[in-house]
Design a protein around this motif. Structure first.
Motif, PDB file in Angstrom:
ATOM      1  N   THR A  69       0.891  -1.192   0.069  1.00 39.38           N
ATOM      2  CA  THR A  69       0.114   0.037  -0.132  1.00 39.38           C
ATOM      3  C   THR A  69       0.601   1.309   0.050  1.00 39.38           C
ATOM      4  O   THR A  69       0.310   2.346  -0.318  1.00 39.38           O
ATOM      5  N   ALA A  70       2.038   1.256   0.673  1.00 40.18           N
ATOM      6  CA  ALA A  70       2.951   2.368   0.487  1.00 40.18           C
ATOM      7  C   ALA A  70       3.516   2.661  -0.963  1.00 40.18           C
ATOM      8  O   ALA A  70       3.769   3.746  -1.206  1.00 40.18           O
ATOM      9  N   LEU A  71       3.641   1.611  -1.450  1.00 34.95           N
ATOM     10  CA  LEU A  71       4.133   1.852  -2.942  1.00 34.95           C
ATOM     11  C   LEU A  71       3.000   2.193  -4.069  1.00 34.95           C
ATOM     12  O   LEU A  71       3.148   2.785  -5.040  1.00 34.95           O
ATOM     13  N   ALA A  72       1.814   1.901  -3.550  1.00 33.27           N
ATOM     14  CA  ALA A  72       0.587   2.173  -4.623  1.00 33.27           C
ATOM     15  C   ALA A  72       0.040   3.688  -4.472  1.00 33.27           C
ATOM     16  O   ALA A  72       0.371   4.465  -3.309  1.00 33.27           O
ATOM     17  N   PRO A  73      -0.147   4.237  -5.631  1.00 32.21           N
ATOM     18  CA  PRO A  73      -0.349   5.828  -5.684  1.00 32.21           C
ATOM     19  C   PRO A  73      -1.508   6.281  -4.912  1.00 32.21           C
ATOM     20  O   PRO A  73      -2.384   5.475  -4.752  1.00 32.21           O
ATOM     21  N   ALA A  74      -1.592   7.302  -4.267  1.00 27.02           N
ATOM     22  CA  ALA A  74      -2.567   7.476  -3.370  1.00 27.02           C
ATOM     23  C   ALA A  74      -3.876   7.710  -4.213  1.00 27.02           C
ATOM     24  O   ALA A  74      -3.964   8.235  -5.448  1.00 27.02           O
ATOM     25  N   ALA A  75      -4.874   7.068  -3.963  1.00 26.09           N
ATOM     26  CA  ALA A  75      -6.244   7.336  -4.515  1.00 26.09           C
ATOM     27  C   ALA A  75      -6.754   8.880  -4.275  1.00 26.09           C
ATOM     28  O   ALA A  75      -6.804   9.581  -3.633  1.00 26.09           O
ATOM     29  N   SER A  76      -7.006   9.231  -5.581  1.00 26.62           N
ATOM     30  CA  SER A  76      -7.482  10.565  -5.784  1.00 26.62           C
ATOM     31  C   SER A  76      -9.090  10.574  -6.048  1.00 26.62           C
ATOM     32  O   SER A  76      -9.405   9.785  -6.579  1.00 26.62           O
ATOM     33  N   ALA A  77      -9.482  11.841  -5.629  1.00 29.20           N
ATOM     34  CA  ALA A  77     -10.965  11.906  -5.646  1.00 29.20           C
ATOM     35  C   ALA A  77     -11.400  12.312  -7.098  1.00 29.20           C
ATOM     36  O   ALA A  77     -10.363  12.909  -7.853  1.00 29.20           O
ATOM     37  N   LEU A  78     -12.280  12.040  -7.728  1.00 28.27           N
ATOM     38  CA  LEU A  78     -12.768  12.345  -8.993  1.00 28.27           C
ATOM     39  C   LEU A  78     -12.893  13.850  -9.107  1.00 28.27           C
ATOM     40  O   LEU A  78     -13.633  14.295  -7.933  1.00 28.27           O
ATOM     41  N   ASP A  79     -12.335  14.489 -10.276  1.00 32.88           N
ATOM     42  CA  ASP A  79     -12.957  16.003 -10.235  1.00 32.88           C
ATOM     43  C   ASP A  79     -14.428  16.135 -10.601  1.00 32.88           C
ATOM     44  O   ASP A  79     -14.981  15.634 -11.566  1.00 32.88           O
ATOM     45  N   ASP A  80     -15.072  16.685  -9.755  1.00 26.23           N
ATOM     46  CA  ASP A  80     -16.394  16.771  -9.949  1.00 26.23           C
ATOM     47  C   ASP A  80     -17.125  18.218 -10.021  1.00 26.23           C
ATOM     48  O   ASP A  80     -17.734  18.550  -8.988  1.00 26.23           O
ATOM     49  N   ARG A  81     -16.476  18.958 -10.872  1.00 28.86           N
ATOM     50  CA  ARG A  81     -16.844  20.573 -11.014  1.00 28.86           C
ATOM     51  C   ARG A  81     -18.299  20.400 -11.736  1.00 28.86           C
ATOM     52  O   ARG A  81     -18.746  19.719 -12.483  1.00 28.86           O
ATOM     53  N   PRO A  82     -19.168  21.567 -10.925  1.00 32.68           N
ATOM     54  CA  PRO A  82     -20.383  21.525 -11.257  1.00 32.68           C
ATOM     55  C   PRO A  82     -20.368  22.069 -13.019  1.00 32.68           C
ATOM     56  O   PRO A  82     -19.717  22.814 -13.242  1.00 32.68           O
ATOM     57  N   LEU A  83     -21.509  21.616 -13.848  1.00 33.50           N
ATOM     58  CA  LEU A  83     -21.499  22.168 -15.101  1.00 33.50           C
ATOM     59  C   LEU A  83     -22.025  23.343 -14.910  1.00 33.50           C
ATOM     60  O   LEU A  83     -22.926  23.814 -14.033  1.00 33.50           O
ATOM     61  N   PRO A  84     -21.649  24.495 -15.896  1.00 34.10           N
ATOM     62  CA  PRO A  84     -22.568  25.797 -15.806  1.00 34.10           C
ATOM     63  C   PRO A  84     -24.010  25.364 -16.058  1.00 34.10           C
ATOM     64  O   PRO A  84     -24.504  24.409 -16.702  1.00 34.10           O
TER      65      PRO A  84
END
Length: 152
Positions: free
Chosen positions: A4-19
């Motif tokens: 787990t230390a070698l695995a890249p950190a899980a990142s949150a999905l970009d969830d920008r609101p649509l105009p």
């Protein structure tokens, strides 16, 4: 070191609101496609083609007036896709509120005198739900703060 230390950190999905304009255009495009498909799939109802060949569509005479009215009823949502993306906010909001409000009874009218209540009922529910999205997004259009005035 663990795996787990070698695995890249899980990142949150970009969830920008649509105009708002993009949401409105998407809702009108969805409405238009669904509206057209309800009319298209109606052709699979037993007797529908015979009625059309006899010059009747629903309770209406199949003539130029009927065809022009039907084209306008599909053309308005098609225009709303482009207008929702192009108009300035104030005009955009008012037009979306007006047209969506007018289309709710137009959609509900499809239930009048129909024997395929499950088919047309589903059509009305989906169409009205999309119109409710349009009304909600147009009604709650975000306001910008005026220059020089501190936002609360």
């Amino acid at each position: 070191m663990t795996d787990t230390a070698l695995a890249p950190a899980a990142s949150a999905l970009d969830d920008r609101p649509l105009p708002v304009q993009a949401r409105l255009a998407a809702a009108w495009a969805s409405f238009m496609f669904f509206y057209v498909y309800v009319d298209y799939l109606h052709l699979y109802r037993p007797g529908a083609l015979e009625e059309i060949l006899a010059g009747r569509v629903f309770e209406f005479e199949a003539n130029q007036t009927f065809a022009t009215t039907s084209l306008a009823l599909v053309g308005i949502p098609a225009l709303m896709v482009a207008l929702s993306a192009a108009l300035p906010a104030r005009a955009n909001r008012m037009l979306n509120l007006a047209v969506a409000t007018l289309y709710v009874p137009v959609s509900v009218f499809n239930l009048a005198g129909e024997s395929w209540l499950a088919f047309y009922g589903l059509g009305v529910v989906v169409e009205v739900a999309l119109l409710v999205f349009v009304l909600r997004w147009a009604w709650s259009w975000p306001r910008s703060s005026s220059a020089g005035v501190a936002a609360p």
